[in-house]
Scaffold this motif. Structure first.
Motif, mmCIF file in Angstrom:
data_model
loop_
_atom_site.group_PDB
_atom_site.id
_atom_site.type_symbol
_atom_site.label_atom_id
_atom_site.label_comp_id
_atom_site.label_asym_id
_atom_site.label_seq_id
_atom_site.Cartn_x
_atom_site.Cartn_y
_atom_site.Cartn_z
ATOM 1 N N HIS A 240 0.785 -1.203 0.051
ATOM 2 C CA HIS A 240 -0.053 -0.105 0.279
ATOM 3 C C HIS A 240 0.885 1.278 0.152
ATOM 4 O O HIS A 240 1.548 1.615 0.890
ATOM 5 C CB HIS A 240 -0.970 -0.077 1.124
ATOM 6 C CG HIS A 240 -2.213 0.771 1.139
ATOM 7 N ND1 HIS A 240 -3.066 0.518 0.431
ATOM 8 C CD2 HIS A 240 -2.284 2.097 1.561
ATOM 9 C CE1 HIS A 240 -4.058 1.444 0.398
ATOM 10 N NE2 HIS A 240 -3.633 2.373 1.016
ATOM 11 N N PRO A 243 -0.227 5.379 2.231
ATOM 12 C CA PRO A 243 -1.279 4.913 3.211
ATOM 13 C C PRO A 243 -2.492 5.968 3.618
ATOM 14 O O PRO A 243 -3.614 5.633 3.755
ATOM 15 C CB PRO A 243 -0.515 4.641 4.587
ATOM 16 C CG PRO A 243 0.822 5.215 4.414
ATOM 17 C CD PRO A 243 1.219 5.527 2.789
ATOM 18 N N ASP A 244 -1.759 7.461 3.454
ATOM 19 C CA ASP A 244 -2.676 8.499 3.759
ATOM 20 C C ASP A 244 -3.570 7.945 5.065
ATOM 21 O O ASP A 244 -2.994 7.789 5.905
ATOM 22 C CB ASP A 244 -3.921 8.613 2.383
ATOM 23 C CG ASP A 244 -3.281 9.182 1.204
ATOM 24 O OD1 ASP A 244 -2.474 9.961 1.559
ATOM 25 O OD2 ASP A 244 -3.645 9.000 0.249
ATOM 26 N N MET A 245 -4.866 8.276 5.341
ATOM 27 C CA MET A 245 -5.566 7.910 6.123
ATOM 28 C C MET A 245 -6.786 6.883 5.866
ATOM 29 O O MET A 245 -7.680 6.710 6.331
ATOM 30 C CB MET A 245 -6.276 9.042 6.809
ATOM 31 C CG MET A 245 -5.234 9.949 7.429
ATOM 32 S SD MET A 245 -6.014 10.903 8.684
ATOM 33 C CE MET A 245 -5.683 12.589 7.919
ATOM 34 N N ASP A 246 -6.100 5.985 4.924
ATOM 35 C CA ASP A 246 -7.150 4.912 4.276
ATOM 36 C C ASP A 246 -7.748 3.827 5.488
ATOM 37 O O ASP A 246 -8.948 3.342 5.273
ATOM 38 C CB ASP A 246 -6.509 3.989 3.122
ATOM 39 C CG ASP A 246 -6.392 4.941 1.938
ATOM 40 O OD1 ASP A 246 -6.693 5.979 1.920
ATOM 41 O OD2 ASP A 246 -5.586 4.636 1.143
ATOM 42 N N TRP A 247 -7.043 3.586 6.269
ATOM 43 C CA TRP A 247 -7.433 2.640 7.427
ATOM 44 C C TRP A 247 -7.828 3.380 8.660
ATOM 45 O O TRP A 247 -7.611 2.837 9.740
ATOM 46 C CB TRP A 247 -6.309 1.373 7.672
ATOM 47 C CG TRP A 247 -6.053 1.025 6.381
ATOM 48 C CD1 TRP A 247 -4.358 1.035 6.476
ATOM 49 C CD2 TRP A 247 -6.219 0.408 5.218
ATOM 50 N NE1 TRP A 247 -4.185 0.558 4.805
ATOM 51 C CE2 TRP A 247 -5.295 0.259 4.273
ATOM 52 C CE3 TRP A 247 -7.662 0.137 4.904
ATOM 53 C CZ2 TRP A 247 -5.560 -0.341 3.009
ATOM 54 C CZ3 TRP A 247 -7.856 -0.437 3.491
ATOM 55 C CH2 TRP A 247 -6.791 -0.382 2.732
ATOM 56 N N GLN A 248 -8.473 4.476 8.573
ATOM 57 C CA GLN A 248 -8.853 5.136 9.839
ATOM 58 C C GLN A 248 -10.253 5.291 9.921
ATOM 59 O O GLN A 248 -11.137 5.430 8.770
ATOM 60 C CB GLN A 248 -8.081 6.579 9.640
ATOM 61 C CG GLN A 248 -7.931 7.030 10.930
ATOM 62 C CD GLN A 248 -7.587 8.738 10.715
ATOM 63 O OE1 GLN A 248 -8.116 9.121 9.902
ATOM 64 N NE2 GLN A 248 -6.719 9.201 11.562
ATOM 65 N N ASP A 249 -10.416 4.972 11.338
ATOM 66 C CA ASP A 249 -12.003 5.266 11.388
ATOM 67 C C ASP A 249 -12.374 6.724 11.139
ATOM 68 O O ASP A 249 -11.727 7.758 11.978
ATOM 69 C CB ASP A 249 -12.614 4.890 12.764
ATOM 70 C CG ASP A 249 -12.526 3.469 12.830
ATOM 71 O OD1 ASP A 249 -12.604 2.950 12.162
ATOM 72 O OD2 ASP A 249 -12.325 2.840 14.234
ATOM 73 N N LYS A 250 -13.199 7.317 10.524
ATOM 74 C CA LYS A 250 -13.407 8.531 10.101
ATOM 75 C C LYS A 250 -14.837 8.881 9.502
ATOM 76 O O LYS A 250 -15.408 7.791 8.952
ATOM 77 C CB LYS A 250 -12.465 9.155 9.336
ATOM 78 C CG LYS A 250 -12.330 8.585 7.974
ATOM 79 C CD LYS A 250 -11.275 9.566 6.971
ATOM 80 C CE LYS A 250 -11.206 8.847 5.616
ATOM 81 N NZ LYS A 250 -10.404 7.762 5.827
ATOM 82 N N LYS A 252 -16.876 10.903 6.274
ATOM 83 C CA LYS A 252 -16.258 11.661 5.108
ATOM 84 C C LYS A 252 -17.301 12.898 4.962
ATOM 85 O O LYS A 252 -18.431 12.929 5.633
ATOM 86 C CB LYS A 252 -16.471 10.861 3.829
ATOM 87 C CG LYS A 252 -15.212 9.647 3.738
ATOM 88 C CD LYS A 252 -15.123 8.999 2.810
ATOM 89 C CE LYS A 252 -13.850 8.453 2.537
ATOM 90 N NZ LYS A 252 -13.859 7.328 1.469
#
Ligand code: HEC
Length: 476
Positions: A240, A243-250, A252
């Protein structure tokens, strides 16, 4: 590199080649007239240069329509044939001995050309036409070029400011150095110059060659990696890269706000279900307060008169600025005469000196001059006299009914000269009457620099208007 170009045609040396003759004209109408005469004299390879589009110059030059559409059509049709042939080969040609196609039946569709083949065909047509347009444009314009010989001519720089040029190419069949020069003189050229091309300019720079070779080798890396991966297996998770914040609880933007993990019975974070919050009323972004009236708006704090009163019942005082109303009286005492103070009734008290943190310096004035010449000189002229190129052109067009135009004011006009610097700043920021605002293009500091330069320009006394008022008190 210092290149000097003499006005006389000089013999082309081994490293340079004469590519044409350049004529300068002082206004668009003489350029158009010269183009017509060049066309009528049988010239075909010539070009015109102007700081702005001049209507009617194409027919005057006898320019033919571009051949680009035919090129695009040809390539587009080729794309169509290639797409159809490719699909026909992969679907329907399973009988060839070498490299047979597949002949898969899908949903009972025929193997030969059918409507199912159209989307691919359509897309290949679009793709090939787009490439043909893009690259065709480059090819027909003989681009890319490493250098344009015209850029070596100092005089030619004014082609983006206030001069108009015509160049006849040396490879035109009618070109003759002496006769063409004579014709230019007859057509009213104000300067004529030989255009030589420095042949070393056209050589591919060494750096490009080196970068090209390195690039070619780098291009080989991905295929090699793909080829390697093709025959091997790997149990590691996929790479990957970012990673940005791809696997973060958030949440949009514009989502609802159920709490994560309670999918059976969503608990909303906010009572109104929305995850986004409206900004708290009355707040502004950090650093955007701009509370300093002097610096950001050019007037003494608290002197902005209240907005204009609504129209009276009898419709009599519909004017925006009321000179007798109580609101105007508050901020502008009746004793002030705009013609001598530059303070207008109904307007705040404009400041007379530049406000801090702006500091007057030679650099600031130089910056103001440079910005003035970018943003203002087109209308107000380099000397501020109100006769910039756009103004001249617009007046010429207005004379024949092709445009409507309010003459840009002379900045040496007595009514402008007496104005406090704060009001000039306000004119630049918000525009005035038919002049548009420049707040959006020019940052505050530059607007002060320009206002300062306008004041300096006014002090030079260039072209004082007839019956000028006594000079304004020096600013700062
Ligand atoms: C597109 C043309 C144009 C440009 C560009 C332009 N102006 Fe103007 N300006 C005008 C016109 C037109 C007027 C006269 C407006 C009227 O009175 O209707 C004017 C008026 C003014 C005035 C006098 C306002 C008054 O009190 O009557 C000042 C000062 C001024 N301009 C400064 C500037 C400065 C500084 C710039 C550069 C940031 C600038 N202008 C750019 C067209 C232009």
């Amino acid at each position: 590199m210092a290149h000097s170009h003499s006005k006389q045609p000089k013999p082309a040396g081994p490293k340079s080649k004469t590519i044409g003759l350049l004529a300068q004209f002082d206004d668009p109408d003489s350029l158009v007239a010269a183009c017509e005469r060049a066309r009528d004299a049988g010239y075909e390879k010539f070009d015109a240069y102007s700081p702005f589009p001049v209507h009617g110059i194409d027919p005057a030059m006898g320019i033919r329509r571009t051949r680009l559409p035919f090129f695009v059509l040809a390539i587009g049709l080729t794309g169509c044939l290639v797409a159809l042939a490719m699909q026909y080969y992969t679907n329907a040609m399973d009988w060839t001995k070498i490299f047979p196609g597949y002949a898969f039946y899908i949903s009972g569709k025929p193997l030969e050309i059918s409507p199912a083949n159209i989307p691919v065909t359509f897309e290949v047509i679009i793709l090939s036409s787009a490439f043909a347009t893009f690259f065709g444009m480059w090819i027909f314009n003989r681009l890319p070029q490493f250098a344009n010989p015209l850029h070596r001519i100092d005089r030619f720089r004014r082609a983006t400011n206030d001069r108009f040029f015509l160049m006849v190419n040396a490879d035109d069949s009618k070109y003759d150095a002496n006769r063409t020069r004579q014709q230019f003189e007859e057509w009213g050229a104000t300067a004529i110059e030989n255009v030589d091309m420095d042949l070393t300019d056209q050589e591919i720079p060494k750096f490009f060659k080196l970068a090209g070779i390195v690039g070619l080798f780098l291009l080989l890396v991905p295929p090699v990696m793909i080829f390697r991966a093709y025959g091997s297996t790997n149990r590691a998770p996929r790479l990957h890269v970012v990673p940005d914040m791809d696997w973060q609880d958030k949440y949009k933007a514009q989502q609802t706000s159920p709490n994560i993990g309670t999918d059976k019975e969503p608990v909303y974070l906010y009572a109104d279900d929305r995850a986004m919050r409206a900004p708290v009323a009355g707040t502004i972004a950090r650093g955007d307060l701009q509370e300093d009236d002097r610096y950001y708006r050019g007037y003494e704090p608290g002197t902005l008169p209240p907005p204009a009163q609504p129209v009276a019942a009898d419709g009599s005082s519909a004017s925006f600025v009321s000179t007798s109303g109580p609101s105007a009286q508050d901020s502008a005492p009746a004793a002030q005469d705009p013609a001598t103070t530059g303070q207008y009734p109904g307007e705040p008290d404009w400041i007379e000196t530049v406000p801090s943190p702006f500091v007057v310096s030679e650099t600031a004035i130089a910056r103001g001059k440079q910005r003035f010449e970018i943003y203002c000189s087109v209308c107000h002229g380099y000397d501020g006299n109100g006769n910039g190129l756009v103004n001249k052109r617009a007046l010429a067009l207005a004379a024949t009914g092709q445009a409507q135009w309010t003459t840009a004011k002379s900045l040496h006009d007595p009514t402008v000269k007496v104005q406090p610097i704060g009001r000039i700043f306000d004119t630049i920021s918000n525009g005035r009457n038919s002049m548009g605002p420049y707040k959006a293009q020019i940052p505050v500091e530059d607007r002060w620099a320009i206002a300062l330069y306008v004041k300096a320009l006014q002090e030079t006394g260039i072209q004082p208007a007839a019956g000028a008022a006594p000079p304004a008190a020096p600013q700062q």
